[in-house]
Scaffold this active site. Structure first.
Site, mmCIF file in Angstrom:
data_model
loop_
_atom_site.group_PDB
_atom_site.id
_atom_site.type_symbol
_atom_site.label_atom_id
_atom_site.label_comp_id
_atom_site.label_asym_id
_atom_site.label_seq_id
_atom_site.Cartn_x
_atom_site.Cartn_y
_atom_site.Cartn_z
ATOM 1 C CB SER A 147 40.932 -4.263 -20.783
ATOM 2 O OG SER A 147 39.600 -4.931 -21.338
ATOM 3 C CE1 TYR A 160 39.999 -0.959 -23.162
ATOM 4 C CE2 TYR A 160 40.542 1.814 -22.661
ATOM 5 C CZ TYR A 160 40.002 -0.093 -22.220
ATOM 6 O OH TYR A 160 39.415 -0.009 -21.070
HETATM 7 P P1 NAP Z 1 35.924 6.112 -16.134
HETATM 8 O O1 NAP Z 1 34.023 6.118 -15.463
HETATM 9 O O2 NAP Z 1 36.162 6.776 -17.859
HETATM 10 O O3 NAP Z 1 36.914 6.660 -15.262
HETATM 11 C C1 NAP Z 1 38.148 6.937 -15.646
HETATM 12 C C2 NAP Z 1 38.601 7.897 -14.490
HETATM 13 O O4 NAP Z 1 40.053 7.690 -14.962
HETATM 14 C C3 NAP Z 1 37.647 9.279 -14.599
HETATM 15 O O5 NAP Z 1 37.772 9.693 -12.991
HETATM 16 C C4 NAP Z 1 39.056 10.104 -15.136
HETATM 17 O O6 NAP Z 1 38.964 11.430 -14.754
HETATM 18 C C5 NAP Z 1 40.177 9.847 -14.980
HETATM 19 N N1 NAP Z 1 41.720 10.053 -16.176
HETATM 20 C C6 NAP Z 1 41.522 10.210 -17.754
HETATM 21 N N2 NAP Z 1 42.552 10.790 -17.477
HETATM 22 C C7 NAP Z 1 43.630 10.887 -16.477
HETATM 23 C C8 NAP Z 1 44.557 11.712 -16.376
HETATM 24 N N3 NAP Z 1 45.445 11.921 -17.664
HETATM 25 N N4 NAP Z 1 45.194 12.180 -15.348
HETATM 26 C C9 NAP Z 1 43.941 11.319 -14.167
HETATM 27 N N5 NAP Z 1 43.250 11.254 -14.365
HETATM 28 C C10 NAP Z 1 42.434 10.680 -15.381
HETATM 29 O O7 NAP Z 1 35.847 4.941 -16.739
HETATM 30 P P2 NAP Z 1 35.915 3.224 -15.858
HETATM 31 O O8 NAP Z 1 34.688 2.466 -15.952
HETATM 32 O O9 NAP Z 1 35.841 3.814 -14.122
HETATM 33 O O10 NAP Z 1 37.446 2.586 -15.377
HETATM 34 C C11 NAP Z 1 38.761 2.695 -14.962
HETATM 35 C C12 NAP Z 1 39.493 2.128 -15.365
HETATM 36 O O11 NAP Z 1 39.050 0.593 -15.467
HETATM 37 C C13 NAP Z 1 39.835 2.495 -17.142
HETATM 38 O O12 NAP Z 1 41.165 2.439 -16.561
HETATM 39 C C14 NAP Z 1 39.104 1.626 -17.841
HETATM 40 O O13 NAP Z 1 40.587 1.627 -19.236
HETATM 41 C C15 NAP Z 1 39.662 0.298 -17.358
HETATM 42 N N6 NAP Z 1 37.904 -0.758 -17.234
HETATM 43 C C16 NAP Z 1 36.560 0.005 -17.679
HETATM 44 C C17 NAP Z 1 36.314 -1.157 -17.544
HETATM 45 C C18 NAP Z 1 34.489 -0.754 -18.044
HETATM 46 O O14 NAP Z 1 33.815 -1.587 -18.414
HETATM 47 N N7 NAP Z 1 34.331 0.055 -17.290
HETATM 48 C C19 NAP Z 1 36.022 -2.825 -17.671
HETATM 49 C C20 NAP Z 1 37.857 -2.698 -17.830
HETATM 50 C C21 NAP Z 1 38.919 -2.192 -17.797
HETATM 51 P P3 NAP Z 1 38.210 12.134 -15.890
HETATM 52 O O15 NAP Z 1 36.864 12.394 -15.378
HETATM 53 O O16 NAP Z 1 38.662 13.726 -15.065
HETATM 54 O O17 NAP Z 1 38.906 12.471 -17.089
HETATM 55 C C1 GCO Z 2 34.431 -1.369 -25.383
HETATM 56 C C2 GCO Z 2 34.830 -1.432 -23.739
HETATM 57 C C3 GCO Z 2 35.698 -2.273 -23.110
HETATM 58 C C4 GCO Z 2 36.093 -2.043 -22.183
HETATM 59 C C5 GCO Z 2 36.919 -3.072 -21.267
HETATM 60 C C6 GCO Z 2 36.229 -4.183 -21.210
HETATM 61 O O1 GCO Z 2 34.135 -0.219 -26.168
HETATM 62 O O2 GCO Z 2 35.046 -2.600 -25.291
HETATM 63 O O3 GCO Z 2 35.045 0.120 -23.312
HETATM 64 O O4 GCO Z 2 36.763 -1.865 -23.595
HETATM 65 O O5 GCO Z 2 36.069 -0.901 -20.864
HETATM 66 O O6 GCO Z 2 38.022 -2.120 -21.332
HETATM 67 O O7 GCO Z 2 37.523 -5.245 -20.454
#
Ligand code: NAP
Ligand code: GCO
Length: 266
Positions: A147, A160
């Site tokens: 992230s 986080y």
């Molecule tokens: P999301 O839409 O919230 O999806 C997260 C997924 O993880 C969901 O399918 C959720 O399932 C699953 N999950 C959560 N807890 C779990 C557990 N204990 N066991 C199995 N599955 C679990 O998140 P996203 O935006 O796609 O993010 C995916 C990854 O990218 C995360 O690691 C997040 O920190 C990272 N990330 C996101 C962003 C962003 O801007 N979106 C940026 C940087 C990094 P349920 O729905 O059933 O809970």
């Molecule tokens: C926040 C966002 C970020 C993104 C991502 C950025 O609240 O700042 O959720 O943390 O999820 O991790 O890279």
């Protein structure tokens, strides 16, 4: 063609955790289109079923398992089932993650632990479950979804950021400890991606105006916009393919330039 230019995932088994939707879904779909057999897990059957329906609608033959990735016994059982039913896991993407946006001094220790459990302990648990078979098979790819918070802090995301900073170092340590077995462990550091996880940061205000954070992050991103999950798929395929066999312990930031930019002058 030499392996150095082999971006295909043909014949590989890829496990993407938390891939019913969001970033995990986009990466798993791209892996399928690159030839991999896709396996994913989610914490609830209803989300696994929804994910299976989405993959099917996209013409992707995926296999889904209900698994809470923080539960080592469930993870070990799931990996054994995958190995028996599909094959040894060649590619693991530790994608499942949660966030709790709470000012640190208002956050309970239980809330802090819950984020660390999913975002840091679980990648350890799942990687530990797949590495032994990767060693036996003579290769493996582990990709941890890091992230911006692997590098930067901001208000309300202490747990986080601690987890994602730790995940960067876990990535480097898996590289250090298992690189000798032809296992490459790298991270992808997405910028701000439009998914359910960030939906609260993009919600329209009662007067119909843009969310302040939406305006803020577009000013902090040289690309001037939120990124789409699909924009992570090329880097994810690269890191899962033989083309990246000499890349190890690296976090590839796919952030539209945020980490290189001080931000637009107001
Ligand atoms: P999301 O839409 O919230 O999806 C997260 C997924 O993880 C969901 O399918 C959720 O399932 C699953 N999950 C959560 N807890 C779990 C557990 N204990 N066991 C199995 N599955 C679990 O998140 P996203 O935006 O796609 O993010 C995916 C990854 O990218 C995360 O690691 C997040 O920190 C990272 N990330 C996101 C962003 C962003 O801007 N979106 C940026 C940087 C990094 P349920 O729905 O059933 O809970
Ligand atoms: C926040 C966002 C970020 C993104 C991502 C950025 O609240 O700042 O959720 O943390 O999820 O991790 O890279």
């Amino acid at each position: 063609m030499s392996d150095y230019l082999n971006f295909s995932l043909e014949g590989k088994v890829a496990l993407v955790t938390g891939a019913s939707y969001g970033i995990g879904y986009a990466i798993a779909s791209a892996y399928a289109k690159s030839g991999a057999k896709i396996v994913f897990c989610d914490i609830k059957q209803e989300f696994v079923d929804k994910g299976l329906a989405s993959y099917q609608a996209d013409g992707i033959d995926a296999k889904g398992y209900v698994c809470d990735v923080t539960n080592e016994e469930m993870v070990q059982d799931m990996v054994k089932k995958i190995e028996a039913e599909i094959g040894v896991i060649d590619i693991l993407v530790n994608n499942a993650g949660i966030i709790k946006r709470i000012p640190m001094c208002d956050m309970t220790a239980a809330e802090f632990r819950a984020v660390i459990d999913v975002d840091l302990n679980a990648p350890f648990i799942v990687a530990k479950a797949v590495i032994p078979s990767m060693i036996k098979k003579g290769h493996g790819k582990i990709i941890n979804i890091c992230s911006m918070m692997s590098e930067l802090g901001r208000e309300t995301v202490s747990a986080y950021a601690a987890a994602k900073g730790g995940l960067k170092m876990l990535t480097r340590n898996i590289c250090a400890e298992y690189g000798a077995y032809n296992i490459q462990c790298n991270g992808i550091g997405p910028g701000y991606i439009a998914t359910p996880q960030t939906a609260p940061l993009r919600e329209k205000q009662p007067d119909g105006s843009r969310h302040p954070f939406d305006q803020f992050i577009c000013g902090r991103t040289p690309a001037g916009r939120w990124l789409q999950a699909e924009e992570l798929t090329g880097p994810a395929v690269f890191l899962a393919s033989d083309a990246s066999n000499a890349v190890n312990g690296h976090v590839l930031y796919v952030d539209g330039g945020i980490l290189a930019y001080i931000g637009k002058q107001p």
